[in-house]
Design a protein around this motif. Structure first.
Motif, short mmCIF file in Angstrom:
data_model
loop_
_atom_site.label_atom_id
_atom_site.label_comp_id
_atom_site.label_asym_id
_atom_site.label_seq_id
_atom_site.Cartn_x
_atom_site.Cartn_y
_atom_site.Cartn_z
N GLU B 32 4.21 -1.50 -13.42
CA GLU B 32 5.49 -1.37 -12.93
C GLU B 32 6.35 -0.14 -13.11
O GLU B 32 6.83 0.54 -12.20
CB GLU B 32 6.45 -2.39 -13.28
N THR B 33 5.97 0.52 -14.34
CA THR B 33 7.03 1.67 -15.04
C THR B 33 6.41 2.88 -14.63
O THR B 33 6.85 3.67 -14.07
CB THR B 33 6.95 1.42 -16.60
N GLY B 51 4.80 -3.19 -0.54
CA GLY B 51 5.80 -3.61 -1.53
C GLY B 51 5.95 -2.58 -2.56
O GLY B 51 6.81 -2.63 -3.74
N CYS B 52 5.02 -1.60 -2.86
CA CYS B 52 4.83 -0.93 -3.91
C CYS B 52 5.89 0.40 -3.56
O CYS B 52 6.12 0.74 -2.61
CB CYS B 52 3.37 -0.17 -4.20
N SER B 53 6.26 0.87 -5.03
CA SER B 53 7.22 2.06 -4.76
C SER B 53 6.20 3.25 -4.91
O SER B 53 5.61 3.50 -5.75
CB SER B 53 8.16 1.93 -5.83
N VAL B 61 2.12 5.51 -7.52
CA VAL B 61 2.44 4.35 -6.97
C VAL B 61 2.92 3.65 -8.22
O VAL B 61 2.05 3.44 -9.06
CB VAL B 61 0.89 3.73 -6.28
N ARG B 62 3.93 2.78 -7.95
CA ARG B 62 4.43 2.01 -8.93
C ARG B 62 4.18 0.44 -8.32
O ARG B 62 4.73 0.20 -7.05
CB ARG B 62 5.69 1.97 -9.38
N PHE B 63 3.63 -0.37 -9.13
CA PHE B 63 3.13 -1.82 -8.62
C PHE B 63 4.11 -2.88 -8.70
O PHE B 63 4.45 -3.09 -10.24
CB PHE B 63 1.94 -2.05 -8.90
N PRO B 64 4.86 -3.60 -8.01
CA PRO B 64 5.72 -4.52 -8.27
C PRO B 64 5.11 -5.73 -8.85
O PRO B 64 3.65 -6.03 -8.51
CB PRO B 64 6.21 -5.15 -7.16
N SER B 65 5.55 -6.67 -10.02
CA SER B 65 4.67 -7.69 -10.44
C SER B 65 4.05 -8.75 -9.61
O SER B 65 3.06 -9.17 -9.72
CB SER B 65 5.27 -8.13 -11.71
N TYR B 66 5.08 -9.05 -8.52
CA TYR B 66 4.74 -10.00 -7.68
C TYR B 66 3.31 -9.76 -6.95
O TYR B 66 2.76 -10.55 -6.66
CB TYR B 66 5.97 -10.46 -6.69
#
Lengths: 215, 478
Positions: B32-33, B51-53, B61-66
């Motif tokens: 995430e971070t 949905g990644c940032s 790429v930052r990955f959302p936990s969901y």
């Protein structure tokens, strides 16, 4: 005053403190200390750490830490040196890189560190570096040695391309090419037209010295 | 119908559930971070859409936990892999344990420790030996480098030679687009190998790996994600930190695979090596690796995702050190329930392989397998009645029907391990395990061969190899 600054500069390197090293280097410049003298202190410090690494007292994390501290201070002093028109002594200039097609960095970083600690002037130009950029770097830094790293031999084609481009540029004869990486063998080195190879970072130092005739 | 495999009823665990949870939370937080660098424009678009940032400039790429959790849930708990003969299918996942061979750059001379680049014939011979070994139920290419083959064609040549030399399920690597052609070979032969995706540590994936992962997953080939950091250099110096990193890296592969093809089988690998901080070399036989492997199996078992481990040695010779490091590790990996324990035939870690040693290791795998079988406790095996019947000395059990019935079932009988009486051993030439393995290898090469590929498949593979050659020639890569 100048002795104190230089003492602190040395201590920053042997205590693995990049911020401190950079700060004392700046103070050396401000204090009008001859840049060559300060660079000698850095070289002396990294050699001391290198010797302790060689005898097994210090380990890689300390050596890399000290090299990082040295690298934080060196550009500041080199810039000043350039202004005053001086040149620094080194065993030789080495350009280090991981070739195009490979993004692994740790091997060449270790080689760069160990070469620096042994008194070479090292320019680490990174990973996944295109042949054209590598040849440019060799020209720019007037390198005595180009050290290429690759994890696997699938980049052989790329390494050969670099060697061929050095030939085309007419500078191949003036310098040496060494290769390394987990999978590199003598046959591989021969096949791409390198002057030498070593599979380990520690072995790379002896090889570099041998290639430029200082050992 | 999947064949073989061993079962471990109570896998050994060294972490508490709470500790596994903390590693999991750590991995999620890292993704995430900090996320990862994904060197692939197309994948960045897809991840952005999922949905990644995404920072397209830095390829970060930052990955959302969901999203991670959703992709973890989409992974099947087990899946089967297939060679060209469905009779050898195996099903990877809990609670099965399979053994497999190691893969290396070149062949080892077992007497000198020298490395030798293999010819095609050497390669096919080594695979034939593996094909003949009953504990090798999945075949990795024993060596990568091939004499007289340009490196850009290694992977496709290996894929072709593997298909020719074994009917068992195999591995497939991807480099610089090799999967475009390998996939055609697998389709022609109806095989479904495990496609290996390399993660570059820490937290990065190269363009060709992402390309191959997406391409293979979309075509329905199961994926093996394999981060391989050096502890202290490309992973934190702490084992818990290394686990956080490798679990996060495996999750990156899982996310990419599940987005490319929801439900595709993914196996994750634990392949860290401590670094010897005095030498800068990696310690493939390091005991710390056993700890991270056991912990990793526990971690992925909790998530219900198939997991693989590898054991090897730093010895250059198939000597005592080699046996000590490798078999000790492999035994513990199996006891911890690793679904695929990779150790057979490796001499010096990833650098050298020996088919002779594979024959000896096959026997070690038999011993571990016997251990996994455990002790059968029933009225009959407790043998109280027989003990009462035989009574004290001079009674004995050699002639009882109970012994005749059970002895073959309970005792593992080795073929390489020496159990001769000393006088007999001297009389038969003082042979050690390696000498016996060499003899066994000659015997295998003289008698064992996988059934040949049907002529049309053989022809098709030749054509595909020609296509691959033209492709790399065109790109000036040969």
């Amino acid at each position: 005053m100048s002795a104190e600054i230089l003492g602190n500069l040395k201590r920053a390197v042997i205590e693995y403190d990049p911020e401190g090293a950079a700060s004392w280097a700046r103070q050396a410049v401000e204090g009008k200390i001859e840049p060559l003298k300060a660079i000698d202190v850095l070289t002396d410090a990294i050699r001391q750490v290198g010797d302790d690494f060689g005898s097994g007292v210090l380990w890689l994390p300390e050596l890399v830490g000290a090299a990082d501290a040295m690298q934080a201070a060196l550009p500041i002093l080199e810039e000043e040196l350039k202004k005053t028109g001086g040149t620094k002594k080194s065993l030789g200039t080495v350009v280090v890189a991981t070739v195009y097609g490979d993004i692994h960095t740790i091997g060449k970083t270790l080689v760069a560190t160990l070469l620096t600690a042994s008194g070479f002037e090292v320019h680490d130009v990174g990973a996944n570096v295109a042949a054209e950029e590598l040849v440019e770097a060799v020209k720019k830094y007037k390198a005595d040695i180009l050290a290429m790293s690759a994890l696997m031999t699938v980049t052989a084609r790329e390494q050969k391309k670099v060697v061929d481009m050095l030939k085309e540029a007419g500078i191949r004869e003036e310098m040496k090419v060494m290769v390394g990486g987990g999978a590199v063998t003598e046959a591989f080195a021969e096949s791409i037209g390198a002057d030498g190879y070593d599979p380990t970072a520690a072995g790379a130092v002896g090889l570099a010295k041998k290639l430029i005739g200082v050992e | 119908m999947a064949v073989g495999g061993h079962f471990v009823n109570q896998p050994i665990e060294i972490l508490t559930r709470q500790e596994v949870k903390r590693i999991y939370e750590g991995a999620i937080e890292v993704l995430e971070t900090t996320g990862a660098t994904i060197e692939h424009g197309g994948a960045l678009e897809i991840l952005d859409g999922a949905g990644c940032s995404v920072d397209h400039k830095t390829k970060r790429v930052r990955f959302p936990s969901y999203l991670i959790e959703e992709c973890l849930r989409k992974c099947p708990g087990s899946f089967s892999v297939r060679g060209r003969n469905p009779a050898y299918d195996i099903r990877l996942g809990d609670p099965r344990v399979y053994f497999t061979n190691r893969t290396a750059m070149s062949l080892a001379d077992v007497d000198t420790g020298d490395q030798r680049v293999q010819t095609r014939q050497d390669f096919m011979d080594a695979v034939r030996v593996l094909d003949a070994l009953d504990e090798v139920q999945f075949v990795f290419p024993p060596c990568f480098e091939l004499r007289d083959v340009p490196p850009a064609l290694y992977y496709n040549t290996l894929a072709a030679l593997l298909l020719r030399s074994t009917e068992k399920p195999t591995w497939a690597g991807m480099l610089q687009g090799s999967e475009i052609f390998s996939m055609k070979m697998w389709q022609v032969t109806g095989s479904r190998p495990l496609v290996h995706v390399m993660v570059t540590d820490p937290l990065a994936m190269a363009e060709d790996q992402v390309d191959g992962l997406i391409r293979s997953a979309e075509a329905g080939f199961p994926i093996l994600v394999l981060p391989g950091p050096s502890i202290g250099a490309t992973a934190p110096a702490t084992l818990a930190g290394t686990l956080v990193l490798t679990c996060a890296e495996n999750m990156i592969g899982i996310v990419l695979a599940q987005i490319a093809k929801p439900g595709i089988g993914v196996m994750v690998g634990q392949y860290d090596h401590p670094m010897d901080m005095r030498l800068g070399t990696i310690c493939s036989g390091g005991v710390e690796r056993i700890l991270t492997s056991v912990a990793s199996s526990h971690f992925w078992r909790e998530l219900g995702i198939p997991h693989k481990t590898a054991a090897s040695s730093d010895s250059k010779l198939p000597d005592y050190q080699c046996a000590m490091e490798k078999v000790m590790s492999a035994t513990v990996h199996a006891l911890a329930g690793s679904n695929l324990v990779m150790f057979i035939g490796s001499v010096y870690d990833e650098l050298t392989f020996s088919p002779e040693l594979a024959i000896i290791d096959n026997e070690a795998a038999h011993m571990v397998a016997r251990f996994l079988e455990g002790i059968k406790v029933t009225e009959e095996t407790l043998a109280v009645g027989v003990i009462n019947e035989v009574g004290p000395v001079p009674g004995h059990y050699l002639s009882t029907p109970h012994t005749r019935k059970w002895v073959r079932e309970e005792l593992f009988v080795p073929s390489i391990i020496d159990r001769l009486a000393p006088a007999e051993w001297i009389k038969t030439g003082r042979k050690n395990a390696m000498q016996k393995a060499k003899e066994r290898m000659e015997e295998i090469l003289a008698t064992h061969e996988a059934s040949p590929l049907p002529e049309d498949q053989e022809k098709a593979i030749d054509e595909i190899l020609k296509e691959a050659r033209a492709y790399y020639e065109h790109r000036d890569m040969l």
